[in-house]
Scaffold this motif. Structure first.
Motif, mmCIF file in Angstrom:
data_model
loop_
_atom_site.group_PDB
_atom_site.id
_atom_site.type_symbol
_atom_site.label_atom_id
_atom_site.label_comp_id
_atom_site.label_asym_id
_atom_site.label_seq_id
_atom_site.Cartn_x
_atom_site.Cartn_y
_atom_site.Cartn_z
ATOM 1 N N TYR A 90 -41.926 12.237 37.924
ATOM 2 C CA TYR A 90 -42.393 13.564 37.512
ATOM 3 C C TYR A 90 -43.818 13.775 37.991
ATOM 4 O O TYR A 90 -44.529 12.814 38.297
ATOM 5 N N VAL A 91 -44.222 15.028 38.000
ATOM 6 C CA VAL A 91 -45.607 15.398 38.293
ATOM 7 C C VAL A 91 -46.150 16.142 37.079
ATOM 8 O O VAL A 91 -45.523 17.085 36.583
ATOM 9 N N VAL A 92 -47.313 15.713 36.606
ATOM 10 C CA VAL A 92 -48.024 16.373 35.515
ATOM 11 C C VAL A 92 -49.224 17.092 36.125
ATOM 12 O O VAL A 92 -49.982 16.477 36.884
ATOM 13 N N SER A 93 -49.382 18.358 35.793
ATOM 14 C CA SER A 93 -50.551 19.126 36.250
ATOM 15 C C SER A 93 -51.261 19.696 35.035
ATOM 16 O O SER A 93 -50.624 20.237 34.131
ATOM 17 N N VAL A 94 -52.572 19.559 35.034
ATOM 18 C CA VAL A 94 -53.403 20.107 33.963
ATOM 19 C C VAL A 94 -54.510 20.916 34.614
ATOM 20 O O VAL A 94 -55.105 20.483 35.599
ATOM 21 N N HIS A 95 -54.797 22.072 34.062
ATOM 22 C CA HIS A 95 -55.908 22.875 34.568
ATOM 23 C C HIS A 95 -56.543 23.642 33.414
ATOM 24 O O HIS A 95 -55.860 24.024 32.461
ATOM 25 N N GLY A 96 -57.845 23.799 33.510
ATOM 26 C CA GLY A 96 -58.565 24.542 32.479
ATOM 27 C C GLY A 96 -60.035 24.202 32.528
ATOM 28 O O GLY A 96 -60.505 23.528 33.454
ATOM 29 N N VAL A 109 -50.437 10.195 26.013
ATOM 30 C CA VAL A 109 -49.094 10.728 25.765
ATOM 31 C C VAL A 109 -48.092 10.030 26.679
ATOM 32 O O VAL A 109 -47.013 9.612 26.244
ATOM 33 N N LEU A 110 -48.443 9.904 27.954
ATOM 34 C CA LEU A 110 -47.544 9.266 28.913
ATOM 35 C C LEU A 110 -47.300 7.802 28.554
ATOM 36 O O LEU A 110 -46.160 7.328 28.584
ATOM 37 N N ALA A 111 -48.360 7.088 28.220
ATOM 38 C CA ALA A 111 -48.234 5.665 27.870
ATOM 39 C C ALA A 111 -47.377 5.473 26.620
ATOM 40 O O ALA A 111 -46.538 4.570 26.572
ATOM 41 N N GLU A 112 -47.594 6.311 25.609
ATOM 42 C CA GLU A 112 -46.823 6.180 24.371
ATOM 43 C C GLU A 112 -45.334 6.417 24.596
ATOM 44 O O GLU A 112 -44.497 5.885 23.875
ATOM 45 N N GLY A 140 -34.415 10.393 30.408
ATOM 46 C CA GLY A 140 -34.139 11.219 29.243
ATOM 47 C C GLY A 140 -35.330 11.536 28.361
ATOM 48 O O GLY A 140 -35.174 12.166 27.310
ATOM 49 N N SER A 141 -36.545 11.134 28.742
ATOM 50 C CA SER A 141 -37.708 11.346 27.879
ATOM 51 C C SER A 141 -38.529 12.591 28.232
ATOM 52 O O SER A 141 -39.469 12.930 27.521
ATOM 53 N N ALA A 142 -38.186 13.278 29.292
ATOM 54 C CA ALA A 142 -39.030 14.374 29.795
ATOM 55 C C ALA A 142 -39.242 15.493 28.776
ATOM 56 O O ALA A 142 -40.357 16.003 28.643
ATOM 57 N N ALA A 143 -38.213 15.900 28.061
ATOM 58 C CA ALA A 143 -38.358 17.004 27.106
ATOM 59 C C ALA A 143 -39.346 16.641 25.999
ATOM 60 O O ALA A 143 -40.220 17.446 25.643
ATOM 61 N N GLU A 144 -39.227 15.433 25.483
ATOM 62 C CA GLU A 144 -40.145 14.992 24.419
ATOM 63 C C GLU A 144 -41.573 14.860 24.954
ATOM 64 O O GLU A 144 -42.531 15.266 24.299
ATOM 65 N N VAL A 145 -41.723 14.293 26.152
ATOM 66 C CA VAL A 145 -43.051 14.154 26.758
ATOM 67 C C VAL A 145 -43.662 15.532 27.001
ATOM 68 O O VAL A 145 -44.838 15.770 26.722
ATOM 69 N N SER A 146 -42.863 16.464 27.492
ATOM 70 C CA SER A 146 -43.358 17.818 27.741
ATOM 71 C C SER A 146 -43.854 18.470 26.457
ATOM 72 O O SER A 146 -44.917 19.109 26.447
ATOM 73 N N VAL A 160 -50.836 22.941 30.945
ATOM 74 C CA VAL A 160 -50.163 21.724 31.419
ATOM 75 C C VAL A 160 -48.756 22.068 31.882
ATOM 76 O O VAL A 160 -48.112 22.951 31.311
ATOM 77 N N THR A 161 -48.316 21.396 32.937
ATOM 78 C CA THR A 161 -46.926 21.499 33.373
ATOM 79 C C THR A 161 -46.413 20.097 33.660
ATOM 80 O O THR A 161 -47.162 19.219 34.092
ATOM 81 N N LEU A 162 -45.130 19.899 33.419
ATOM 82 C CA LEU A 162 -44.434 18.661 33.754
ATOM 83 C C LEU A 162 -43.200 19.085 34.530
ATOM 84 O O LEU A 162 -42.386 19.859 34.034
ATOM 85 N N ARG A 163 -43.083 18.597 35.756
ATOM 86 C CA ARG A 163 -41.933 18.972 36.583
ATOM 87 C C ARG A 163 -41.409 17.741 37.318
ATOM 88 O O ARG A 163 -42.171 16.817 37.603
#
Length: 170
Positions: A90-96, A109-112, A140-146, A160-163
């Motif tokens: 997956y790719v995580v993007s954060v901006h702000g 979050v990712l480590a947990e 199967g963890s993407a929805a919870e991580v998102s 944030v986006t997770l794709r």
């Protein structure tokens, strides 16, 4: 044949990559993985190569560090063994707006979730802070991580986006 991890760090200038690559090629070192970037005017390179031993590479790189501007390290590493699938890419993007703790909160979050960060880049462009990370998440963890990333992003007042990541094309 050794497999080595090499770092080179110092003030940026033209020719660093060429200098290091030529020295390594001259030793018969095959550059297998590398990442190189400029960080606030400083050059940073990490690479893995196979070929000569630590002492031979350190001796060859020494002239690059003679003026005290560049610092290099050389360390022997184990070659990769057989790889089992690490998870789903997956790719995580954060901006702000730049805020203290963005990287810490997102990577926690990712480590947990049992995710592994395989590449991470951040940039500060004026007041805008951008983080892009490639991660392997358990199946199967993407929805919870998102959902967790959205909670953290809301608290930090960033987007944030997770794709899913596309595969590398050669």
């Amino acid at each position: 044949m050794s497999e080595l991890a090499i770092t080179v760090i110092g003030p940026d200038r033209p020719g660093i990559v060429a200098d290091v690559a030529e020295l390594l090629a001259g030793l018969g070192a095959n550059l297998t993985d590398s990442t190189m970037t400029r960080l606030r005017g400083h050059f940073a390179m990490t690479l893995v190569c196979s070929g000569p031993g630590v002492a031979e590479v350190e001796t060859a790189l020494a002239p690059l560090s003679a003026d005290g501007q560049l610092v290099s390290t050389v360390r022997e590493v184990r070659p990769d063994g057989p790889q089992t699938p690490a998870g789903e890419p997956y790719v995580v993007s954060v901006h702000g707006a730049d805020r203290l703790g963005i990287v810490a909160a997102v990577t926690r979050v990712l480590a947990e979730a049992g995710g592994n960060v395989t590449d991470l880049t951040t940039r500060l462009a004026g007041p805008l802070y951008v983080l892009v990370a490639e991660v392997d998440l358990p199946a199967g963890s993407a929805a919870e991580v998102s959902a967790r990333l959205t909670e953290v992003a809301t608290a930090l007042e960033v987007g944030v986006t997770l794709r899913p990541a596309g595969s590398d094309l050669l």
